[in-house]
Design a protein around this motif. Structure first.
Motif, PDB file in Angstrom:
ATOM      1  N   MET A   1       0.794  -1.158  -0.163  1.00 16.64           N
ATOM      2  CA  MET A   1      -0.037  -0.032   0.004  1.00 16.64           C
ATOM      3  C   MET A   1       0.975   1.527   0.209  1.00 16.64           C
ATOM      4  SD  MET A   1      -2.831   1.188   2.952  1.00 16.64           S
ATOM      5  CE  MET A   1      -3.848  -0.396   2.495  1.00 16.64           C
ATOM      6  N   LEU A   2       2.037   1.271   0.770  1.00 16.35           N
ATOM      7  CA  LEU A   2       2.826   2.321   0.797  1.00 16.35           C
ATOM      8  C   LEU A   2       3.483   2.541  -0.518  1.00 16.35           C
ATOM      9  CD1 LEU A   2       4.414   4.615   2.447  1.00 16.35           C
ATOM     10  CD2 LEU A   2       6.029   2.972   3.076  1.00 16.35           C
ATOM     11  N   TRP A   3       3.918   1.532  -1.285  1.00 14.32           N
ATOM     12  CA  TRP A   3       4.468   1.733  -2.548  1.00 14.32           C
ATOM     13  C   TRP A   3       3.424   1.973  -3.562  1.00 14.32           C
ATOM     14  CZ3 TRP A   3       3.439  -0.129  -7.566  1.00 14.32           C
ATOM     15  CH2 TRP A   3       4.446  -0.232  -8.405  1.00 14.32           C
ATOM     16  N   ALA A   4       2.252   1.621  -3.508  1.00 18.16           N
ATOM     17  CA  ALA A   4       1.172   2.305  -4.534  1.00 18.16           C
ATOM     18  C   ALA A   4       0.959   3.735  -4.136  1.00 18.16           C
ATOM     19  CB  ALA A   4      -0.072   1.541  -4.437  1.00 18.16           C
ATOM     20  N   GLY A   5       0.980   4.146  -2.882  1.00 21.04           N
ATOM     21  CA  GLY A   5       0.687   5.432  -2.714  1.00 21.04           C
ATOM     22  C   GLY A   5       1.938   6.375  -3.069  1.00 21.04           C
ATOM     23  N   LEU A   6       2.940   6.057  -2.850  1.00 21.95           N
ATOM     24  CA  LEU A   6       4.267   6.777  -3.284  1.00 21.95           C
ATOM     25  C   LEU A   6       4.127   6.733  -4.863  1.00 21.95           C
ATOM     26  CD1 LEU A   6       7.169   5.573  -0.777  1.00 21.95           C
ATOM     27  CD2 LEU A   6       5.868   7.917  -0.931  1.00 21.95           C
ATOM     28  N   LEU A   7       3.624   5.766  -5.650  1.00 22.82           N
ATOM     29  CA  LEU A   7       3.463   5.685  -7.001  1.00 22.82           C
ATOM     30  C   LEU A   7       2.753   6.587  -7.480  1.00 22.82           C
ATOM     31  CD1 LEU A   7       4.136   4.585  -9.788  1.00 22.82           C
ATOM     32  CD2 LEU A   7       2.487   2.702  -9.142  1.00 22.82           C
ATOM     33  N   LEU A   8       1.482   6.631  -6.637  1.00 18.36           N
ATOM     34  CA  LEU A   8       0.401   7.761  -7.246  1.00 18.36           C
ATOM     35  C   LEU A   8       0.680   9.185  -6.896  1.00 18.36           C
ATOM     36  CD1 LEU A   8      -2.557   8.229  -7.838  1.00 18.36           C
ATOM     37  CD2 LEU A   8      -3.372   7.981  -5.513  1.00 18.36           C
ATOM     38  N   ALA A   9       1.441   9.314  -5.678  1.00 14.19           N
ATOM     39  CA  ALA A   9       1.886  10.564  -5.430  1.00 14.19           C
ATOM     40  C   ALA A   9       2.934  11.266  -6.429  1.00 14.19           C
ATOM     41  CB  ALA A   9       2.346  10.801  -3.919  1.00 14.19           C
ATOM     42  N   GLY A  10       3.864  10.400  -6.805  1.00 16.40           N
ATOM     43  CA  GLY A  10       4.956  10.797  -7.765  1.00 16.40           C
ATOM     44  C   GLY A  10       4.416  10.935  -9.026  1.00 16.40           C
ATOM     45  N   ALA A  11       3.567   9.997  -9.542  1.00 12.96           N
ATOM     46  CA  ALA A  11       3.035  10.205 -10.930  1.00 12.96           C
ATOM     47  C   ALA A  11       2.254  11.468 -11.178  1.00 12.96           C
ATOM     48  CB  ALA A  11       2.185   9.036 -11.330  1.00 12.96           C
ATOM     49  N   LEU A  12       1.506  11.755  -9.905  1.00  9.81           N
ATOM     50  CA  LEU A  12       0.591  12.942 -10.205  1.00  9.81           C
ATOM     51  C   LEU A  12       1.265  14.225  -9.903  1.00  9.81           C
ATOM     52  CD1 LEU A  12      -2.377  11.978  -7.605  1.00  9.81           C
ATOM     53  CD2 LEU A  12      -2.379  12.225 -10.111  1.00  9.81           C
ATOM     54  N   ALA A  13       2.533  14.184  -9.248  1.00  6.46           N
ATOM     55  CA  ALA A  13       3.423  15.445  -9.014  1.00  6.46           C
ATOM     56  C   ALA A  13       4.154  15.551 -10.293  1.00  6.46           C
ATOM     57  CB  ALA A  13       4.398  15.181  -7.765  1.00  6.46           C
ATOM     58  N   GLY A  14       4.511  14.404 -10.953  1.00  8.43           N
ATOM     59  CA  GLY A  14       5.234  14.427 -12.033  1.00  8.43           C
ATOM     60  C   GLY A  14       4.253  15.127 -13.358  1.00  8.43           C
ATOM     61  N   ALA A  15       3.003  14.566 -13.404  1.00 16.05           N
ATOM     62  CA  ALA A  15       2.125  15.091 -14.198  1.00 16.05           C
ATOM     63  C   ALA A  15       1.838  16.540 -14.327  1.00 16.05           C
ATOM     64  CB  ALA A  15       0.891  14.281 -14.142  1.00 16.05           C
ATOM     65  N   VAL A  16       1.622  17.006 -13.149  1.00 15.70           N
ATOM     66  CA  VAL A  16       1.331  18.321 -12.984  1.00 15.70           C
ATOM     67  C   VAL A  16       2.450  19.616 -12.932  1.00 15.70           C
ATOM     68  CG1 VAL A  16      -0.984  17.827 -12.061  1.00 15.70           C
ATOM     69  CG2 VAL A  16       0.986  18.389 -10.571  1.00 15.70           C
ATOM     70  N   ARG A  17       3.954  18.946 -12.943  1.00 13.31           N
ATOM     71  CA  ARG A  17       4.893  19.624 -12.699  1.00 13.31           C
ATOM     72  C   ARG A  17       5.112  20.171 -11.380  1.00 13.31           C
ATOM     73  NH1 ARG A  17       7.712  17.478 -17.330  1.00 13.31           N
ATOM     74  NH2 ARG A  17       6.493  17.527 -19.178  1.00 13.31           N
ATOM     75  N   LEU A  18       4.849  19.801 -10.358  1.00 13.75           N
ATOM     76  CA  LEU A  18       5.266  20.424  -9.209  1.00 13.75           C
ATOM     77  C   LEU A  18       6.527  20.647  -9.064  1.00 13.75           C
ATOM     78  CD1 LEU A  18       2.945  18.360  -6.502  1.00 13.75           C
ATOM     79  CD2 LEU A  18       2.551  20.687  -7.633  1.00 13.75           C
ATOM     80  N   SER A  19       7.253  21.704  -8.060  1.00  8.82           N
ATOM     81  CA  SER A  19       8.301  21.963  -7.994  1.00  8.82           C
ATOM     82  C   SER A  19       9.016  20.742  -6.884  1.00  8.82           C
ATOM     83  CB  SER A  19       8.566  23.223  -7.085  1.00  8.82           C
ATOM     84  OG  SER A  19       7.812  22.987  -5.891  1.00  8.82           O
ATOM     85  N   SER A  20      10.282  20.481  -6.793  1.00  8.94           N
ATOM     86  CA  SER A  20      10.854  19.685  -6.023  1.00  8.94           C
ATOM     87  C   SER A  20      10.522  19.779  -4.486  1.00  8.94           C
ATOM     88  CB  SER A  20      12.342  19.781  -6.048  1.00  8.94           C
ATOM     89  OG  SER A  20      12.788  19.569  -7.440  1.00  8.94           O
TER      90      SER A  20
END
Length: 260
Positions: free
Chosen positions: A174-193
């Motif tokens: 669940m933690l792996w999937a949550g980080l995957l979701l957060a990372g993919a969303l952050a990359g998709a919307v181009r959030l800052s580091s």
């Protein structure tokens, strides 16, 4: 057709680090790890292959430094799994400079790390600590509801019964999937580091909380307080992760709006 400079540099980097790539393929397909890492690899590829922004006009110092450290680790006979984060770091730095218009994209690096076939290793090292954490949090929630529960190791003790928090309920996947979701969303919307790092930390908190609630809910079933069909076990897990995923989506959306 002539390849773009980024593709040539990426191919050269992968060729220089071919032992790690061989380990990646073998570890993904040998059955000891699941193939879910390919989802993270696909998400990273989509982010990199999206329309490129203006490249940074600076030398590729970080990718070269990562490659130098990798070569030094190879000379010292460091195992391929230990060298794999260096390759992920180098690929991220290269793509960040030439494709994403950043010094370093945290979201892309997160996806590259999640793509590595390390699920069995993570389960071995993080499984028990996460089960203990889930036990502490769920015991706290149950005591708030008037049930005198105490944690004993990775089990919950109540009225002479011991309810185990087994390995699948540790929350590693669940933690792996949550980080995957957060990372993919952050990359998709181009959030800052910085915002991406905050989003990842909030995702970890949301998943840990969801897993604790799941453990507390399952305690009612396992202790015989509430009688539900066996299928409810998986349903509770799905609902818990869906709630965590909705929270991650909401937090990422709020950060995107504030950044805009």
């Amino acid at each position: 057709m002539k390849l773009p400079p980024f593709a040539l540099l990426l191919a050269a980097l992968c060729l220089a680090c071919w032992p790690v790539l061989r380990w990646f393929v073998a570890g993904t397909l040998d059955g000891s790890n699941d193939c879910a890492g390919l989802l993270a690899a696909a998400a990273a590829a989509i982010i990199v292959l999206a329309p490129a922004r203006e490249a940074l006009a600076r030398p590729l110092v970080l990718p070269c430094a990562c490659l130098a450290v990798y070569l030094a680790a190879t000379a010292c006979q460091v195992p391929a799994p230990a060298r794999s984060p260096l390759l992920a770091l180098a690929i991220t730095a290269l793509a960040s400079s030439l494709r994403l218009g950043k010094r370093f994209d945290v979201a892309l690096f997160t996806l590259c790390i999640l793509a590595l076939p390390l699920s069995a290793t993570l389960q071995f090292y993080l499984g028990y600590p996460l089960r203990v954490l889930a036990g502490d949090l769920s015991a706290f929630l149950l005591r708030m509801n008037g049930i005198a529960v105490a944690r004993e190791g990775a089990m919950l003790a109540w009225q002479g019964q011991l309810v185990s928090i087994d390995a699948p309920c540790s929350g590693v996947k669940m933690l792996w999937a949550g980080l995957l979701l957060a990372g993919a969303l952050a990359g998709a919307v181009r959030l800052s580091s910085l915002r991406t790092a905050v989003a990842l930390m909030l995702a970890i908190a949301a998943v840990v909380a969801a897993n604790a609630i799941r453990a507390a809910a399952l305690f009612y079933m396992e202790a015989g307080i509430v009688h539900l069909p066996a299928s409810a076990h998986e349903a509770i897990g799905v609902v818990s992760f869906a709630a965590a995923g909705a929270g991650i989506l909401f937090m990422t959306h709020r950060m995107e709006r504030r950044a805009a």
